[in-house]
Motif scaffolding. Sequence first.
Motif, PDB file in Angstrom:
ATOM      1  N   SER A  17      39.882  44.608  41.779  1.00 19.69           N
ATOM      2  CA  SER A  17      41.185  43.944  41.857  1.00 19.69           C
ATOM      3  C   SER A  17      42.145  44.745  42.719  1.00 19.69           C
ATOM      4  CB  SER A  17      41.779  43.784  40.452  1.00 19.69           C
ATOM      5  OG  SER A  17      40.942  42.990  39.628  1.00 19.69           O
ATOM      6  N   LEU A  18      43.128  44.032  43.236  1.00 18.51           N
ATOM      7  CA  LEU A  18      44.159  44.658  44.050  1.00 18.51           C
ATOM      8  C   LEU A  18      45.414  43.803  43.932  1.00 18.51           C
ATOM      9  CD1 LEU A  18      43.970  47.213  45.859  1.00 18.51           C
ATOM     10  CD2 LEU A  18      43.645  45.689  47.815  1.00 18.51           C
ATOM     11  N   ARG A  19      46.562  44.457  43.952  1.00 21.75           N
ATOM     12  CA  ARG A  19      47.821  43.723  43.867  1.00 21.75           C
ATOM     13  C   ARG A  19      48.642  44.010  45.102  1.00 21.75           C
ATOM     14  NH1 ARG A  19      50.270  41.421  39.420  1.00 21.75           N
ATOM     15  NH2 ARG A  19      52.526  40.976  39.602  1.00 21.75           N
ATOM     16  N   LEU A  20      48.974  42.966  45.829  1.00 22.57           N
ATOM     17  CA  LEU A  20      49.838  43.081  47.000  1.00 22.57           C
ATOM     18  C   LEU A  20      51.262  42.709  46.612  1.00 22.57           C
ATOM     19  CD1 LEU A  20      47.635  41.345  49.722  1.00 22.57           C
ATOM     20  CD2 LEU A  20      47.600  43.726  48.953  1.00 22.57           C
ATOM     21  N   SER A  21      52.196  43.341  47.268  1.00 20.38           N
ATOM     22  CA  SER A  21      53.596  43.030  47.017  1.00 20.38           C
ATOM     23  C   SER A  21      54.318  42.831  48.340  1.00 20.38           C
ATOM     24  CB  SER A  21      54.262  44.155  46.226  1.00 20.38           C
ATOM     25  OG  SER A  21      55.578  43.804  45.853  1.00 20.38           O
ATOM     26  N   CYS A  22      55.290  41.951  48.332  1.00 18.99           N
ATOM     27  CA  CYS A  22      56.102  41.679  49.518  1.00 18.99           C
ATOM     28  C   CYS A  22      57.570  41.786  49.125  1.00 18.99           C
ATOM     29  CB  CYS A  22      55.793  40.293  50.056  1.00 18.99           C
ATOM     30  SG  CYS A  22      56.845  39.754  51.419  1.00 18.99           S
ATOM     31  N   SER A  63      39.407  28.617  48.067  1.00 16.86           N
ATOM     32  CA  SER A  63      38.549  29.800  48.043  1.00 16.86           C
ATOM     33  C   SER A  63      39.051  30.890  47.105  1.00 16.86           C
ATOM     34  CB  SER A  63      38.407  30.372  49.459  1.00 16.86           C
ATOM     35  OG  SER A  63      39.677  30.726  49.979  1.00 16.86           O
ATOM     36  N   VAL A  64      40.313  30.815  46.685  1.00 15.46           N
ATOM     37  CA  VAL A  64      40.859  31.872  45.833  1.00 15.46           C
ATOM     38  C   VAL A  64      41.304  31.368  44.470  1.00 15.46           C
ATOM     39  CG1 VAL A  64      41.627  33.095  47.899  1.00 15.46           C
ATOM     40  CG2 VAL A  64      43.266  31.704  46.610  1.00 15.46           C
ATOM     41  N   LYS A  65      41.233  30.070  44.247  1.00 18.75           N
ATOM     42  CA  LYS A  65      41.677  29.510  42.969  1.00 18.75           C
ATOM     43  C   LYS A  65      40.912  30.134  41.809  1.00 18.75           C
ATOM     44  CE  LYS A  65      43.396  24.988  44.366  1.00 18.75           C
ATOM     45  NZ  LYS A  65      43.129  23.531  44.416  1.00 18.75           N
ATOM     46  N   GLY A  66      41.644  30.511  40.787  1.00 17.04           N
ATOM     47  CA  GLY A  66      41.048  31.114  39.615  1.00 17.04           C
ATOM     48  C   GLY A  66      40.875  32.617  39.724  1.00 17.04           C
ATOM     49  N   ARG A  67      41.048  33.174  40.905  1.00 14.78           N
ATOM     50  CA  ARG A  67      40.884  34.617  41.092  1.00 14.78           C
ATOM     51  C   ARG A  67      42.160  35.286  41.577  1.00 14.78           C
ATOM     52  NH1 ARG A  67      37.821  36.249  44.872  1.00 14.78           N
ATOM     53  NH2 ARG A  67      37.885  34.351  46.157  1.00 14.78           N
ATOM     54  N   PHE A  68      42.992  34.570  42.312  1.00 15.76           N
ATOM     55  CA  PHE A  68      44.251  35.119  42.823  1.00 15.76           C
ATOM     56  C   PHE A  68      45.419  34.470  42.095  1.00 15.76           C
ATOM     57  CE2 PHE A  68      42.897  36.399  47.438  1.00 15.76           C
ATOM     58  CZ  PHE A  68      41.781  37.052  46.926  1.00 15.76           C
ATOM     59  N   SER A  85      38.353  39.819  41.136  1.00 14.52           N
ATOM     60  CA  SER A  85      36.982  39.421  41.508  1.00 14.52           C
ATOM     61  C   SER A  85      36.845  39.325  43.023  1.00 14.52           C
ATOM     62  CB  SER A  85      36.620  38.087  40.851  1.00 14.52           C
ATOM     63  OG  SER A  85      36.726  38.160  39.452  1.00 14.52           O
ATOM     64  N   LEU A  86      37.309  40.357  43.692  1.00 13.69           N
ATOM     65  CA  LEU A  86      37.330  40.335  45.146  1.00 13.69           C
ATOM     66  C   LEU A  86      35.931  40.335  45.738  1.00 13.69           C
ATOM     67  CD1 LEU A  86      40.372  42.670  45.706  1.00 13.69           C
ATOM     68  CD2 LEU A  86      40.123  40.373  46.672  1.00 13.69           C
ATOM     69  N   LYS A  87      35.796  39.609  46.833  1.00 16.17           N
ATOM     70  CA  LYS A  87      34.530  39.494  47.548  1.00 16.17           C
ATOM     71  C   LYS A  87      34.684  40.136  48.926  1.00 16.17           C
ATOM     72  CE  LYS A  87      33.768  35.002  45.335  1.00 16.17           C
ATOM     73  NZ  LYS A  87      33.515  33.563  45.560  1.00 16.17           N
ATOM     74  N   PRO A  88      33.588  40.594  49.519  1.00 21.89           N
ATOM     75  CA  PRO A  88      33.687  41.206  50.855  1.00 21.89           C
ATOM     76  C   PRO A  88      34.342  40.284  51.886  1.00 21.89           C
ATOM     77  CG  PRO A  88      31.570  41.703  49.875  1.00 21.89           C
ATOM     78  CD  PRO A  88      32.243  40.725  48.956  1.00 21.89           C
ATOM     79  N   GLU A  89      34.163  38.980  51.736  1.00 28.35           N
ATOM     80  CA  GLU A  89      34.760  38.053  52.703  1.00 28.35           C
ATOM     81  C   GLU A  89      36.285  37.974  52.592  1.00 28.35           C
ATOM     82  OE1 GLU A  89      32.186  37.440  50.651  1.00 28.35           O
ATOM     83  OE2 GLU A  89      32.291  35.403  49.800  1.00 28.35           O
ATOM     84  N   ALA A  90      36.848  38.624  51.609  1.00 27.48           N
ATOM     85  CA  ALA A  90      38.301  38.700  51.493  1.00 27.48           C
ATOM     86  C   ALA A  90      38.892  39.787  52.389  1.00 27.48           C
ATOM     87  CB  ALA A  90      38.705  38.956  50.050  1.00 27.48           C
ATOM     88  N   THR A  91      38.032  40.553  53.019  1.00 27.64           N
ATOM     89  CA  THR A  91      38.505  41.595  53.931  1.00 27.64           C
ATOM     90  C   THR A  91      39.302  40.973  55.070  1.00 27.64           C
ATOM     91  OG1 THR A  91      36.676  43.081  53.409  1.00 27.64           O
ATOM     92  CG2 THR A  91      37.783  43.397  55.532  1.00 27.64           C
TER      93      THR A  91
END
Length: 123
Positions: A17-22, A63-68, A85-91
């Motif tokens: 998991s990772l949390r981004l902030s703006c 593609s991110v529903k339920g995870r983001f 539940s990050l996936k490599p394709e989220a890079t």
Amino acid sequence: QVQLVESGGGLVQAGGSLRLSCAASGRTPSTYVMGWFRQAPGKEREFVAAINWSGGSIDYADSVKGRFTISRDNAKNTVDLQMSSLKPEATAVYYCAAISGPIATLWSEYDYWGQGTQVTVSS
């Protein structure tokens, strides 16, 4: 004018998991719809999530529903993106954006952009 500054990117293993902030500043940022987009190398910038000023209307890419989860704190003028539940394709480089109109999923409709923050998901 609205200024946007993203933070929270980094390297994470797949499944993590990772949390981004703006952080937003400038002309009444709390009234704007806020969105998150991402752009992987060689790919188009794509919509991830958006939230209206009250938080009562939210949209996610399939593609991110339920995870983001996108959320905002108008008192602090921040909008966060909790990614699980990050996936490599989220890079990708993740961008925060603001629009004075309704929620939109096309990047070209947004008025203001941050500089982006890199998210790398290792397999």
